[in-house]
Design a protein around this motif. Structure first.
Motif, PDB file in Angstrom:
ATOM      1  N   ASP A   1       0.821  -1.202   0.000  1.00 22.81           N
ATOM      2  CA  ASP A   1       0.000   0.000   0.000  1.00 22.81           C
ATOM      3  C   ASP A   1       0.861   1.262   0.000  1.00 22.81           C
ATOM      4  O   ASP A   1       0.432   2.313  -0.485  1.00 22.81           O
ATOM      5  CB  ASP A   1      -0.930  -0.002   1.226  1.00 22.81           C
ATOM      6  N   ALA A   2       2.068   1.166   0.557  1.00 19.23           N
ATOM      7  CA  ALA A   2       2.948   2.337   0.627  1.00 19.23           C
ATOM      8  C   ALA A   2       3.586   2.663  -0.706  1.00 19.23           C
ATOM      9  O   ALA A   2       4.000   3.794  -0.936  1.00 19.23           O
ATOM     10  CB  ALA A   2       4.024   2.115   1.683  1.00 19.23           C
ATOM     11  N   GLY A   3       3.680   1.676  -1.619  1.00 19.81           N
ATOM     12  CA  GLY A   3       4.296   1.916  -2.918  1.00 19.81           C
ATOM     13  C   GLY A   3       4.869   0.640  -3.497  1.00 19.81           C
ATOM     14  O   GLY A   3       4.655  -0.459  -2.979  1.00 19.81           O
ATOM     15  N   SER A   4       5.616   0.777  -4.573  1.00 19.23           N
ATOM     16  CA  SER A   4       6.211  -0.371  -5.248  1.00 19.23           C
ATOM     17  C   SER A   4       7.638  -0.020  -5.648  1.00 19.23           C
ATOM     18  O   SER A   4       7.999   1.150  -5.785  1.00 19.23           O
ATOM     19  CB  SER A   4       5.394  -0.757  -6.485  1.00 19.23           C
ATOM     20  N   SER A   5       8.455  -1.056  -5.856  1.00 19.87           N
ATOM     21  CA  SER A   5       9.838  -0.838  -6.260  1.00 19.87           C
ATOM     22  C   SER A   5      10.359  -2.078  -6.974  1.00 19.87           C
ATOM     23  O   SER A   5       9.818  -3.178  -6.823  1.00 19.87           O
ATOM     24  CB  SER A   5      10.730  -0.517  -5.054  1.00 19.87           C
ATOM     25  N   GLN A   6      11.423  -1.885  -7.745  1.00 21.65           N
ATOM     26  CA  GLN A   6      12.096  -2.990  -8.430  1.00 21.65           C
ATOM     27  C   GLN A   6      13.574  -2.645  -8.554  1.00 21.65           C
ATOM     28  O   GLN A   6      13.929  -1.560  -9.025  1.00 21.65           O
ATOM     29  CB  GLN A   6      11.490  -3.228  -9.811  1.00 21.65           C
ATOM     30  N   THR A   7      14.431  -3.551  -8.128  1.00 14.66           N
ATOM     31  CA  THR A   7      15.867  -3.357  -8.190  1.00 14.66           C
ATOM     32  C   THR A   7      16.499  -4.569  -8.856  1.00 14.66           C
ATOM     33  O   THR A   7      16.229  -5.702  -8.455  1.00 14.66           O
ATOM     34  CB  THR A   7      16.467  -3.162  -6.782  1.00 14.66           C
ATOM     35  N   THR A   8      17.345  -4.327  -9.872  1.00 11.17           N
ATOM     36  CA  THR A   8      17.953  -5.412 -10.639  1.00 11.17           C
ATOM     37  C   THR A   8      19.453  -5.187 -10.755  1.00 11.17           C
ATOM     38  O   THR A   8      19.905  -4.076 -11.046  1.00 11.17           O
ATOM     39  CB  THR A   8      17.354  -5.488 -12.055  1.00 11.17           C
ATOM     40  N   PHE A   9      20.211  -6.256 -10.530  1.00 13.14           N
ATOM     41  CA  PHE A   9      21.660  -6.241 -10.733  1.00 13.14           C
ATOM     42  C   PHE A   9      22.008  -7.347 -11.716  1.00 13.14           C
ATOM     43  O   PHE A   9      21.545  -8.480 -11.581  1.00 13.14           O
ATOM     44  CB  PHE A   9      22.416  -6.463  -9.421  1.00 13.14           C
ATOM     45  N   GLY A  10      22.823  -7.007 -12.746  1.00 13.60           N
ATOM     46  CA  GLY A  10      23.137  -8.002 -13.758  1.00 13.60           C
ATOM     47  C   GLY A  10      24.530  -7.843 -14.315  1.00 13.60           C
ATOM     48  O   GLY A  10      25.238  -6.863 -14.052  1.00 13.60           O
ATOM     49  N   ALA A  11      24.936  -8.834 -15.105  1.00 12.45           N
ATOM     50  CA  ALA A  11      26.246  -8.829 -15.754  1.00 12.45           C
ATOM     51  C   ALA A  11      26.074  -9.351 -17.174  1.00 12.45           C
ATOM     52  O   ALA A  11      25.292 -10.280 -17.419  1.00 12.45           O
ATOM     53  CB  ALA A  11      27.234  -9.695 -14.988  1.00 12.45           C
ATOM     54  N   MET A  12      26.823  -8.748 -18.135  1.00 16.87           N
ATOM     55  CA  MET A  12      26.709  -9.132 -19.542  1.00 16.87           C
ATOM     56  C   MET A  12      28.092  -9.274 -20.171  1.00 16.87           C
ATOM     57  O   MET A  12      29.024  -8.523 -19.849  1.00 16.87           O
ATOM     58  CB  MET A  12      25.917  -8.084 -20.329  1.00 16.87           C
ATOM     59  N   GLU A  13      28.199 -10.246 -21.064  1.00 18.48           N
ATOM     60  CA  GLU A  13      29.395 -10.448 -21.884  1.00 18.48           C
ATOM     61  C   GLU A  13      28.970 -10.326 -23.343  1.00 18.48           C
ATOM     62  O   GLU A  13      28.085 -11.048 -23.809  1.00 18.48           O
ATOM     63  CB  GLU A  13      29.982 -11.831 -21.632  1.00 18.48           C
ATOM     64  N   GLN A  14      29.602  -9.397 -24.075  1.00 17.44           N
ATOM     65  CA  GLN A  14      29.301  -9.192 -25.487  1.00 17.44           C
ATOM     66  C   GLN A  14      30.558  -9.513 -26.291  1.00 17.44           C
ATOM     67  O   GLN A  14      31.640  -9.026 -25.977  1.00 17.44           O
ATOM     68  CB  GLN A  14      28.849  -7.751 -25.741  1.00 17.44           C
TER      69      GLN A  14
END
Length: 530
Positions: A275-288
């Motif tokens: 009810d107070a709110g929403s959030s989303q946190t993402t940590f990632g790693a990529m090799e190109q």
């Protein structure tokens, strides 16, 4: 004496009546947890009604929203942490039959909770079809007394089809096609036929918490990565999620498929809703990679949250690969905050710092120059919107771009006023002003627009005038003034069909340009189910 006997008889009847209700407790097990629902397996659910509350460790944690014969669908309440395998209880009172059957049957053997819920999902789908799409075709025609005449044909198709036919399958697509017709093809060196596929993929919900996507897609949890031609898998564990993706980057020149640009990586994150709110946190790693060799390697962190009147967003990338080994470069940092003081006032502020992305295999011959000029282009922006009355909107913004060597700097000031309902004559009027100053150019643009709808919004009209003044700082070119006059008509042919025609006349000294833009749009949606 009779009164005493009557009282005793009444008391015994009441005691006997209450004695026929027995408190019972049903015990179930959490079998699935998604971001929206919790699934609980019981041996039987006849006594559990929709709207009732279930307990975990004695606390009210789940509210029943739907049920079948062996499973319950619930929503989380009181910010409880719920995980697969948790024990859930439901307490109720059952009237006791005074005549007991001595030949009671044995309890049936309980099914495996996961298999039982899976059977329920197969019997009655928990997914709801939601389809939204748009197809358009447009032509852009330029006629000039100085320049070459040119025509462009543009068409696009976009669709988000979630859970087609209430199934587990979803499809997303966004495709653009452009065809350019030049008056003298020998003078035009660019591509004349351009097909760009920005999004074209199929998703499958293996379970409510496990999603598999294949095709060309932009994963919102790796938004800075851009498009990927391949496969992604994402799994939720309550509020936590993990994901992995692999595939190929689109080609740098034509945005087509390129099998030499393999990339792969993964991410973890947490998502909250209350009810107070929403959030989303993402940590990632990529090799190109490029032709099997590392082209770029980086980690990233992105976050957004909505806490009532305050909205926050942040994204950053840290490159961890270089010519001398595991070097680090902060290539991207973006922060923004928006606060709504009231319905009439809101403020946004943002900051960004970006460096040019260095692909060590692609830019082998230019590495020394790119790394010597490894400067961050930074920027700040402020935007304020005010609504002093119901029909008047005011707004202003300021942005500044700069870097440490004072190159590519610019200041931009913008302001507008919109009156949404003009007294007596009706319609809307908008006036705006933009001032931009850079190292080489100063521009002033003043614009005024009037728009109005007719025939119950079937016909929309707009007329506008815009004047632009340009002054080049480093060239002895003087100043230029350009005037624009425009008329836009839009007709709603039906609920899903729309036709718009825009005509514009622009003058610059002795040059006269006539532009016509015509577009036909078709929108489509899921049919409403009865």
């Amino acid at each position: 004496m009779k009164r005493l006997l009557s009282f005793i008889s009444f008391f015994m009847m009441v005691s006997f009546s209450f004695g026929q209700e027995e408190e019972k407790t049903l015990t179930g097990t959490v079998s699935f947890v998604t971001s929206n629902n919790v699934y609980v397996k019981f041996d039987a659910t006849e006594a559990i009604e929709i709207g009732k509350t279930l307990q975990i460790d004695g606390n009210d944690c789940l509210r029943v929203t739907d049920k079948s014969s062996i499973s319950i669908v619930c929503s989380i309440m009181n910010n409880c942490n719920v995980s697969k395998g948790d024990t859930v209880t439901f307490t109720f009172f059952e009237k006791k039959d005074p005549v007991l059957d001595e030949n009671t049957s044995e309890d049936p053997v309980a099914e495996d909770p996961v298999e039982a819920v899976q059977k329920d999902l197969e019997k009655e789908s928990i997914y709801t079809e939601n389809i939204r799409g748009r197809a358009s075709i447009a032509s852009y025609n330029l006629f000039s007394n100085v320049r070459e005449n040119r025509q462009r044909l543009l068409s696009s198709f976009s669709m988000d089809a979630y859970h087609i036919g209430d199934s587990r399958f979803s499809v997303q697509t966004f495709i653009n096609y452009r065809n350019i017709s030049a008056e003298n093809p020998s003078n035009y060196t660019g591509r004349t036929s351009i097909l760009n596929v920005y999004n074209l993929n199929v998703s499958y919900d293996v379970t409510p918490s496990l999603l598999v996507t294949a095709g060309r897609f932009i994963n919102p949890k790796t938004s800075s990565l851009g498009a990927n031609d391949g496969v992604s898998i994402e799994k939720y564990f309550g509020n936590f999620y993990v994901g992995a993706l692999g595939g190929f980057r689109p080609d740098f020149f034509d945005y087509g498929f390129n099998g030499d640009l393999l990339q792969y990586g993964g991410y973890v994150g947490i998502e909250t809703n209350s009810d107070a709110g929403s959030s989303q946190t993402t940590f990632g790693a990529m090799e190109q990679t490029r032709s099997g060799s590392t082209d770029r390697r980086f980690v990233y962190l992105q976050h957004f949250s909505n806490l009532g009147d305050l909205s926050l967003f942040g994204s950053t990338e840290l490159d961890i690969f270089g010519t001398a080994g595991n070097e680090t470069r902060l290539t991207n940092l973006y922060l923004s905050a928006r606060y709504r003081f009231s319905r009439a006032v809101n403020l946004m502020v943002s900051y960004d710092s970006r460096k040019r992305i260095v692909y060590y295999e692609t830019y082998q011959t230019e590495l020394d120059q790119l790394l010597d000029e490894d400067l961050a282009r930074q920027g700040i922006r402020l935007r304020l919107n005010v609504r002093p009355t119901k029909t008047l909107w005011l707004g202003a913004s300021y942005s500044n771009r700069f870097q440490s060597d004072n190159q590519n700097k610019s200041d931009n000031i913008y302001g507008y006023a919109t009156l949404s309902k003009i007294p007596k004559i009706g319609g809307r009027v908008n006036v705006s002003y933009n001032l931009n100053t850079s190292n080489y150019l100063t521009s002033n643009i003043l614009s005024a627009r009037y728009s109005r709808e007719f025939f119950k919004n079937i016909l929309s009209t707009e007329v506008y005038y815009r004047v632009a003044n340009y002054a080049y700082e480093n060239e002895n070119l003087g100043t230029f003034k350009q005037d624009f006059y425009g008329l836009n008509l839009s007709v709603r042919l039906s609920k899903t069909w729309q036709l718009s025609i825009l005509g514009e006349y622009a003058t610059l000294d002795a040059e006269n340009n006539y532009r016509f833009y015509t577009r036909l749009i078709k929108r489509f949606y899921s049919k409403k189910k009865k």
